[in-house]
Scaffold this motif. Structure first.
Motif, PDB file in Angstrom:
ATOM      1  N   LEU A 124       0.920  -1.211   0.151  1.00 30.67           N
ATOM      2  CA  LEU A 124      -0.035  -0.173   0.063  1.00 30.67           C
ATOM      3  C   LEU A 124       0.841   1.438   0.018  1.00 30.67           C
ATOM      4  N   ARG A 125       0.313   2.445  -0.439  1.00 28.85           N
ATOM      5  CA  ARG A 125       1.081   3.503  -0.567  1.00 28.85           C
ATOM      6  C   ARG A 125       0.242   4.874   0.110  1.00 28.85           C
ATOM      7  N   LEU A 126       0.635   4.935   1.283  1.00 27.41           N
ATOM      8  CA  LEU A 126      -0.122   6.196   1.871  1.00 27.41           C
ATOM      9  C   LEU A 126       0.272   7.577   1.450  1.00 27.41           C
ATOM     10  N   SER A 127      -0.317   8.586   1.551  1.00 29.92           N
ATOM     11  CA  SER A 127      -0.163   9.836   0.797  1.00 29.92           C
ATOM     12  C   SER A 127      -0.825  10.970   1.900  1.00 29.92           C
ATOM     13  N   CYS A 128      -0.012  12.005   2.197  1.00 29.16           N
ATOM     14  CA  CYS A 128      -0.495  12.910   3.150  1.00 29.16           C
ATOM     15  C   CYS A 128       0.013  14.458   2.826  1.00 29.16           C
TER      16      CYS A 128
ATOM     17  N   ARG B 151       9.788  18.688   9.165  1.00 32.82           N
ATOM     18  CA  ARG B 151       9.697  17.182   9.321  1.00 32.82           C
ATOM     19  C   ARG B 151       8.522  16.702   8.883  1.00 32.82           C
ATOM     20  N   MET B 152       8.406  15.593   8.256  1.00 30.13           N
ATOM     21  CA  MET B 152       6.912  15.115   8.244  1.00 30.13           C
ATOM     22  C   MET B 152       7.079  13.463   8.356  1.00 30.13           C
TER      23      MET B 152
ATOM     24  N   PHE C  57       9.167  -0.721   4.622  1.00 32.75           N
ATOM     25  CA  PHE C  57       8.527   0.611   4.322  1.00 32.75           C
ATOM     26  C   PHE C  57       9.544   1.578   3.543  1.00 32.75           C
ATOM     27  N   SER C  58       8.990   2.628   3.009  1.00 35.02           N
ATOM     28  CA  SER C  58      10.047   3.566   2.661  1.00 35.02           C
ATOM     29  C   SER C  58       9.178   4.849   2.418  1.00 35.02           C
ATOM     30  N   ILE C  59       9.774   5.848   3.437  1.00 27.51           N
ATOM     31  CA  ILE C  59       9.228   7.163   3.212  1.00 27.51           C
ATOM     32  C   ILE C  59       9.756   7.965   2.245  1.00 27.51           C
ATOM     33  N   SER C  60       9.023   8.972   1.648  1.00 23.99           N
ATOM     34  CA  SER C  60       9.595   9.875   0.578  1.00 23.99           C
ATOM     35  C   SER C  60       8.650  11.291   0.775  1.00 23.99           C
ATOM     36  N   ARG C  61       9.244  12.332   0.125  1.00 19.45           N
ATOM     37  CA  ARG C  61       8.457  13.400   0.452  1.00 19.45           C
ATOM     38  C   ARG C  61       8.649  14.660  -0.750  1.00 19.45           C
ATOM     39  N   ASP C  62       7.753  15.252  -1.240  1.00 20.58           N
ATOM     40  CA  ASP C  62       7.476  16.153  -2.465  1.00 20.58           C
ATOM     41  C   ASP C  62       7.516  17.565  -1.716  1.00 20.58           C
ATOM     42  N   ILE C  63       8.661  18.129  -1.775  1.00 17.70           N
ATOM     43  CA  ILE C  63       8.719  19.574  -0.991  1.00 17.70           C
ATOM     44  C   ILE C  63       7.922  20.468  -1.417  1.00 17.70           C
ATOM     45  N   THR C  64       7.803  20.415  -2.730  1.00 19.91           N
ATOM     46  CA  THR C  64       7.010  21.455  -3.466  1.00 19.91           C
ATOM     47  C   THR C  64       5.612  21.436  -3.451  1.00 19.91           C
ATOM     48  N   LYS C  65       4.950  20.133  -2.850  1.00 18.66           N
ATOM     49  CA  LYS C  65       3.704  19.739  -3.024  1.00 18.66           C
ATOM     50  C   LYS C  65       3.239  19.678  -1.414  1.00 18.66           C
TER      51      LYS C  65
ATOM     52  N   THR D  25       3.898  17.254   0.390  1.00 18.46           N
ATOM     53  CA  THR D  25       3.384  15.888   0.783  1.00 18.46           C
ATOM     54  C   THR D  25       4.345  14.781   1.141  1.00 18.46           C
ATOM     55  N   VAL D  26       3.920  14.089   1.854  1.00 15.63           N
ATOM     56  CA  VAL D  26       4.793  12.858   2.321  1.00 15.63           C
ATOM     57  C   VAL D  26       4.299  11.680   1.846  1.00 15.63           C
TER      58      VAL D  26
END
Length: 120
Positions: A17-21, A32-33, A66-74, A76-77
């Motif tokens: 599964l892929r969660l978005s926030c 931090r997110m 699990f792998s966490i990533s982030r789009d700073i421009t949006k 979004t994590v």
């Protein structure tokens, strides 16, 4: 500030599964997110986090899966969850340590949570 999480659901053991926030509202900076989870009858635990510099931290129970990533421009994590196990079943909460324009320091904010159920 609102933290809107999505992507939860029911998945079989071994699945993904892929969660978005997305963080929205008046935000000056995000330090931090991350994600925490809480299973029934258990305390909330930190699952993963990522800083504005890209440094990541994981709970031992999810390392390698699990792998966490982030789009700073949006603002979004994301949390990519692979090889899911029944013990990963929990409500997953998005968290952000951020500063609002009129505030002189950063504070923790939490989203409403999204249910993840791992079951056959």
């Amino acid at each position: 500030v609102q933290l809107q999480a999505s992507g939860g659901g029911l998945v079989q053991p071994g699945g993904s599964l892929r969660l978005s926030c997305v963080a929205s509202g008046s935000i000056f900076s995000i330090t931090r997110m991350g994600w925490a989870r809480q299973a029934p009858g258990k305390e909330r635990e930190l699952v993963a986090s990522i800083t504005d510099g890209g440094s990541t931290n994981y709970a031992d129970s999810v390392k390698g899966r699990f792998s966490i990533s982030r789009d700073i421009t949006k603002n979004t994590v994301y949390l990519q969850m692979d090889s899911l196990k029944p013990e990963d079943t929990a409500v997953y909460y998005c968290n952000s340590f951020l500063r609002r324009p009129w505030d002189n320091r950063s504070r923790d904010y939490w989203g409403q949570g999204t249910q993840v159920t791992v079951s056959s």
